[in-house]
Enzyme design. Structure first.
Site, mmCIF file in Angstrom:
data_model
loop_
_atom_site.group_PDB
_atom_site.id
_atom_site.type_symbol
_atom_site.label_atom_id
_atom_site.label_comp_id
_atom_site.label_asym_id
_atom_site.label_seq_id
_atom_site.Cartn_x
_atom_site.Cartn_y
_atom_site.Cartn_z
ATOM 1 N N HIS A 1 -45.629 104.399 79.607
ATOM 2 C CA HIS A 1 -44.581 104.884 79.966
ATOM 3 C C HIS A 1 -43.274 103.560 80.463
ATOM 4 C CE1 HIS A 1 -45.498 108.967 80.990
ATOM 5 N NE2 HIS A 1 -46.606 108.628 80.986
ATOM 6 N N ASP B 1 -36.564 99.074 81.481
ATOM 7 C CA ASP B 1 -36.978 100.354 81.709
ATOM 8 C C ASP B 1 -37.717 101.065 80.656
ATOM 9 O OD1 ASP B 1 -37.333 102.357 83.649
ATOM 10 O OD2 ASP B 1 -35.357 102.140 84.562
HETATM 11 P P1 ADQ Z 1 -40.365 105.377 87.226
HETATM 12 O O1 ADQ Z 1 -40.062 103.946 87.113
HETATM 13 O O2 ADQ Z 1 -41.105 105.914 88.476
HETATM 14 O O3 ADQ Z 1 -41.360 105.759 85.974
HETATM 15 P P2 ADQ Z 1 -37.769 106.959 86.372
HETATM 16 O O4 ADQ Z 1 -38.075 107.398 85.025
HETATM 17 O O5 ADQ Z 1 -36.647 106.320 87.060
HETATM 18 O O6 ADQ Z 1 -39.245 106.024 87.031
HETATM 19 O O7 ADQ Z 1 -38.176 108.443 87.148
HETATM 20 C C1 ADQ Z 1 -38.022 108.591 88.610
HETATM 21 C C2 ADQ Z 1 -38.506 109.973 88.821
HETATM 22 O O8 ADQ Z 1 -38.642 110.014 90.151
HETATM 23 C C3 ADQ Z 1 -37.395 110.752 88.347
HETATM 24 O O9 ADQ Z 1 -37.872 112.250 88.116
HETATM 25 C C4 ADQ Z 1 -36.659 110.768 89.734
HETATM 26 O O10 ADQ Z 1 -35.987 112.095 90.041
HETATM 27 C C5 ADQ Z 1 -37.721 110.680 90.622
HETATM 28 N N1 ADQ Z 1 -37.382 110.136 92.025
HETATM 29 C C6 ADQ Z 1 -36.891 108.594 91.951
HETATM 30 N N2 ADQ Z 1 -36.703 108.362 93.305
HETATM 31 C C7 ADQ Z 1 -36.981 109.388 94.067
HETATM 32 C C8 ADQ Z 1 -36.643 109.821 95.514
HETATM 33 N N3 ADQ Z 1 -36.469 108.867 96.574
HETATM 34 N N4 ADQ Z 1 -36.915 111.071 95.874
HETATM 35 C C9 ADQ Z 1 -37.478 112.111 94.756
HETATM 36 N N5 ADQ Z 1 -37.474 111.846 93.540
HETATM 37 C C10 ADQ Z 1 -37.279 110.528 93.100
HETATM 38 C C11 ADQ Z 1 -41.965 105.324 84.780
HETATM 39 C C12 ADQ Z 1 -41.143 104.268 83.946
HETATM 40 C C13 ADQ Z 1 -39.873 104.915 83.543
HETATM 41 C C14 ADQ Z 1 -40.112 106.179 82.759
HETATM 42 C C15 ADQ Z 1 -40.918 107.163 83.735
HETATM 43 C C16 ADQ Z 1 -41.528 108.401 82.633
HETATM 44 O O11 ADQ Z 1 -40.877 103.079 84.642
HETATM 45 O O12 ADQ Z 1 -39.092 103.954 82.815
HETATM 46 O O13 ADQ Z 1 -38.698 106.720 82.526
HETATM 47 O O14 ADQ Z 1 -42.096 106.314 83.963
HETATM 48 O O15 ADQ Z 1 -42.002 107.866 81.419
#
Ligand code: ADQ
Length: 490
Positions: free
Chosen positions: A170, A378
């Site tokens: 991921h 990211d």
């Molecule tokens: P993350 O780094 O955790 O994931 P990201 O892709 O930004 O994050 O996703 C965050 C998810 O969490 C989104 O669905 C968002 O809505 C939710 N989220 C974030 N903060 C939140 C909060 N305070 N309250 C509720 N929901 C919240 C890892 C990788 C990413 C990749 C994902 C998926 O680092 O690059 O996109 O996996 O593969």
């Protein structure tokens, strides 16, 4: 019928009262609900090292297994176990989050390496491989997720499992120069080659992974996405993770009029609003964004009291020093900027550390004018995709997106920025604030089309189809294995 077994570090157990915060959890819940199967992982609990099933105290050849709890919910069976304190410290906080995470996000300055941590990482990978062995049927397909489990397939093969095993990373894949800072790099890349299919978020990550295999292992590149190493052929391919745009659109519409507890949007109705949603992680570029916002306010005083940045910043991994430091810095920076620019009842940055329920977040996206993503590196960044899907098609907001987020490969109609260039971000913010409705609609429509063309179901289906069809590669693999064997003898 062949079952799907998913392994990921954290399992999002069915609990409507506790929203999932990580992108991985949200994506997998959607994917497993449709197909059904078994989801295995850590239950989030940490237990004493003295527990008699502490595998780190046993022989590494036949360590005792922890007890896995089973929950059945509809078509999904959940199997989870605790980690011992030692496993948590060395596998999770240690090798996964102090070595692999900074390495994959190209933060060479933050990489630490400790041999005991690597060994415990291997023990935990072996522990989950043994649990897979205990439940697997010969035709089941196994899908392993993320950097916590680079080595699981090696142990599965050692246990005699011949199932199709896929791995999806991921987060980004590190360039060679970074891999070379990890003493066990070669071993980890070898372990990856025990998977049948390695999925990555972007074309760029795919080529970095291929390069690591061919350079560190001298593996043979057979085709654009096939690599052969020690008589095993692995497919290395890009599957950009998506979302469910139609579902998010509906959810956002439904929840946009909810009572908003997170931010007082009514009080901001005459202002432009920017939303930022991140875990507090150094890869997300939160400080860079705040600095650029302060610079914007400095350069354009006409926007004072007319724009507010709403930041949802969730603390995570707080037992890792780098995260404790960043948490402090985030709070100090917000205080500093607010102290410098606040006037009357206007606070330029409103920051909360709450985990917001998914549907509330979708509603919030719809009500805000700009979403600003400034990741320094990211894997994908699902917030970018969710924000677009949540917009009102007749009055959509604008997405500012870092060129270093995986999402930028597919979302070129966003305002693409370099988060290390403050002025570039200031200019983009100005463009976003002043963008005419027609241009906003045009960009939104193109972005939405992209999200619909390859959504979360396509991501899951393509990965699993490729993994299942890997069997058909067998005919091709056999002669290749013979060629390789000859090649190695020479
Ligand atoms: P993350 O780094 O955790 O994931 P990201 O892709 O930004 O994050 O996703 C965050 C998810 O969490 C989104 O669905 C968002 O809505 C939710 N989220 C974030 N903060 C939140 C909060 N305070 N309250 C509720 N929901 C919240 C890892 C990788 C990413 C990749 C994902 C998926 O680092 O690059 O996109 O996996 O593969």
């Amino acid at each position: 019928m062949s079952k799907l077994i998913v392994l990921s570090n954290r399992v999002s157990l069915p609990n409507p009262d506790k929203p999932a915060a990580g992108g991985l959890a949200v994506a997998l819940q959607d994917a497993l609900t449709e197909t059904g199967g078994i989801w295995i992982g850590w239950n989030g609990e940490v237990i004493s090292n003295n527990t008699d099933y502490d595998s780190t105290k046993q022989s590494t050849v036949h360590p005792a297994q922890p007890q896995f709890d089973k929950i059945i919910d509809g078509k999904i069976e959940y199997l989870t176990c605790p980690l011992t304190q030692n496993q948590y410290d060395q596998y999770y906080s240690g090798f996964a989050n102090n070595t692999l995470w900074p390495a994959m996000h190209e933060r060479q300055d933050l990489i630490t390496y400790n041999q005991d941590e690597f060994d415990t990482y291997q023990q935990v990978n072996a522990l989950f491989a043994r649990q897979l062995k205990a439940i697997v049927q010969p035709d089941d397909v196994i899908w392993v997720h993320d950097y916590h489990f680079f080595s699981v397939a090696r142990y599965c093969r050692e246990l005699g499992m011949d199932n199709q095993i896929g791995f999806f990373l991921h987060i980004p894949f590190a360039p060679l120069s970074i891999w070379q800072c990890i003493p066990t790099a070669e071993r980890l890349v070898q372990d990856l080659c025990h998977y049948d299919l390695v999925g990555l978020q972007t074309d760029h990550d795919q080529s970095l992974c291929m390069q690591a295999c061919t350079t560190l292992l001298k593996a043979q590149k057979i085709q654009h996405s096939l690599v052969s190493y020690q008589q095993r052929i692995t497919t290395i391919k890009c599957y950009p993770i998506g979302i469910n745009p139609a579902q998010i659109q509906q959810m956002a519409k439904k929840h946009a009029n909810d009572r908003q507890d997170v931010f007082d949007l009514k009080a901001l109705k005459h202002q432009k609003t920017i939303i930022g949603v991140d875990r507090i992680d150094y890869s997300k570029g939160i400080l860079e964004r705040f600095d650029a916002f302060a610079e914007f306010l400095q350069q354009y005083p006409q926007y004072h009291q007319r724009i507010t940045e709403l930041q949802i910043a969730c603390p995570c991994r707080m037992d890792v020093l780098a995260y404790q430091r960043l948490f402090k810095q985030v709070n100090q920076t917000v205080e500093k900027i607010n102290a410098k620019f606040a006037q009357h009842d206007w606070l330029p940055i409103d920051c909360t550390h709450d985990v917001v329920p998914h549907e509330t977040l979708m509603g919030l996206y719809r009500l805000t004018d700009i979403c600003w993503i400034s990741s320094l590196r990211d894997g994908m960044n699902l917030v970018a995709k969710e924000y677009i899907a949540a917009q009102d098609p007749d009055n959509p907001g604008v997405l500012i997106l870092s060129k270093y987020a995986g999402a930028a490969e597919q979302m070129q109609q966003a305002l693409i920025v370099d988060p290390t260039d403050t002025q570039d971000m200031v200019n983009a913010l100005k463009t976003a604030v002043e963008m005419p409705l027609q241009e906003r609609i045009q960009r939104y429509q193109q972005l939405m089309q992209g999200l619909t063309n390859f959504d979360i179901n396509d991501w899951r289906n393509q990965f699993l189809n490729d993994l299942r069809q890997n069997h058909q590669l067998e005919n091709f693999k056999q002669p290749m294995r013979a060629v390789n064997a000859t090649y190695q003898l020479l």
